[in-house]
Write a protein that holds these residues in place. Structure first.
Motif, PDB file in Angstrom:
ATOM      1  N   PHE A 135       0.841  -1.201   0.000  1.00 43.86           N
ATOM      2  CA  PHE A 135       0.000   0.000   0.000  1.00 43.86           C
ATOM      3  C   PHE A 135       0.877   1.254   0.000  1.00 43.86           C
ATOM      4  N   LYS A 139      -1.074   4.686   3.765  1.00 41.23           N
ATOM      5  CA  LYS A 139      -2.011   3.610   4.110  1.00 41.23           C
ATOM      6  C   LYS A 139      -1.291   2.395   4.700  1.00 41.23           C
ATOM      7  N   HIS A 144      -5.334  -0.687   8.340  1.00 40.18           N
ATOM      8  CA  HIS A 144      -5.754  -0.665   6.939  1.00 40.18           C
ATOM      9  C   HIS A 144      -5.515  -2.024   6.282  1.00 40.18           C
ATOM     10  N   LYS A 147      -8.116  -4.593   7.512  1.00 44.52           N
ATOM     11  CA  LYS A 147      -9.451  -4.317   6.959  1.00 44.52           C
ATOM     12  C   LYS A 147      -9.515  -4.725   5.480  1.00 44.52           C
ATOM     13  N   TYR A 148      -8.499  -4.338   4.712  1.00 44.99           N
ATOM     14  CA  TYR A 148      -8.474  -4.583   3.268  1.00 44.99           C
ATOM     15  C   TYR A 148      -8.492  -6.083   2.968  1.00 44.99           C
ATOM     16  N   GLU A 151     -11.705  -8.050   4.410  1.00 46.77           N
ATOM     17  CA  GLU A 151     -12.882  -7.834   3.561  1.00 46.77           C
ATOM     18  C   GLU A 151     -12.761  -8.577   2.233  1.00 46.77           C
TER      19      GLU A 151
END
Length: 335
Positions: A135, A139, A144, A147-148, A151
């Motif tokens: 990233f 980020k 982050h 979460k990325y 998900e």
């Protein structure tokens, strides 16, 4: 060289290799060619690195196929995980191509193997601590990343990276805490420091209890005489009970000290007879309450040395058990 090229061409023709073959078939072909012609291995890795550097030139469908192919080749050992260094290209990272490609690749790779097989491959090439670099700099946080990838359906990878990040933070916390103890820093300073580190690195309370326990016990001088060693440990624990109490406030955290004491007393023969004394000391210091002690006694104890330690705690455990039953009986009568 011409002869070798003819041999490769003949082998490809023999397998009727055409470019419309399904992507699932290609790993077998590449694997067989490299086994037959070992000198191709280095050149093949270099070519894959180049392909990854030019991911922007492919359509999304083509990238997905390349991710699947690469993951299978990584899983069967045809490729080394060092090829993934190409994904750290500044332009690919900036435009989000690297992260998106990594999702497809890791999904397929973990599906082929599992996280326990993927992790060693990443560690071997020192990539286990660099995955957040997929990233942009603004980020690159564990929040982050988690979460990325969570998900995207890669919870195992998220948890692995989170653990890798916190391992270093835990070691640093323990090192600094020991230094503060040796300097004799005030308890309020130690507690403030630990709480800040907990918040900054998402370290759960039960883990902190373990760190505090190890830090305190590291200050105990080993003595060949069992009684003196235990006596000194109890003295240290009493001295640092306010520090332990500050991080023993809820659920599993209240049970953790009992389990840590059991483990420690089992591993060091000097403390085999001191388990009950240490538990009572922490109870009097309000680090341990009746409920977690009783829970440990009834069913939450570990297997290590349980017969010896349960025998030591028999009198206290039975007293607590009877007190609990009497309290429940009184509550029923008053209802």
């Amino acid at each position: 060289m011409l002869l070798e090229q003819n041999l490769i061409t003949a082998d490809m023709q023999k397998h009727s290799l055409t470019f419309w073959w399904p992507v699932e078939c290609w790993p077998q072909v590449f694997n067989k060619l490299i086994r037959c012609y070992k000198y191709l291995e280095k050149g093949f890795e270099d070519e894959v690195k180049k392909l990854l550097l030019f991911l922007k030139g492919f359509s999304e469908s083509e990238r997905n196929k390349l991710a699947m192919l690469t993951s299978v080749l990584l899983a069967n050992g045809t490729l080394n995980a060092s090829i993934l260094n190409s994904l750290y290209n500044e332009n690919l990272v900036k435009e989000g191509v690297s992260a998106a490609f990594a999702v497809k690749l890791f999904k397929s790779w973990i599906n082929e193997k599992d996280i326990n097989a993927v992790a060693p491959s990443l560690r071997k090439v020192s990539m286990d601590n660099r995955l957040m670099e997929l990233f942009p700099a603004n980020k690159q946080s564990i929040e982050h990343f988690t979460k990325y990838f969570t998900e995207a359906g890669l919870k195992e990878l998220s948890e692995y990276v989170w653990n890798q990040q916190t391992i270093g933070a835990r070691k640093e916390l323990q090192k600094e805490l020991r230094e503060q103890m040796s300097r004799g820093d005030p308890f309020k300073d130690k507690i403030l420091y630990v709480k800040e580190e907990m918040k900054k690195n998402n370290i759960p309370e039960p883990v902190v209890i373990g760190i505090v326990w190890s830090s305190v016990m590291s200050t105990v001088e080993r003595n060949k005489i069992e009684e003196l060693a235990a006596e000194q440990a109890i003295k240290r624990l009493k001295q640092y009970s306010p520090l332990r109490a500050a991080f023993t406030t809820q659920g599993q955290s209240e049970l953790t000290p009992s389990l840590k004491i059991q483990e420690y007393c089992y591993d060091d023969i000097h403390f085999m007879k001191a388990f009950q004394k240490i538990v009572v000391l922490l109870y009097k210091a309000e680090v341990l309450s009746e409920e977690p002690i009783l829970k440990w006694y009834k069913d939450a104890h570990a297997a290590k040395g349980k017969r010896v330690f349960l025998e030591q705690m028999k009198k206290s455990g039975e007293w607590l058990k009877n007190a609990e039953e009497e309290s429940e009986s009184e509550a029923e009568e008053g209802a």
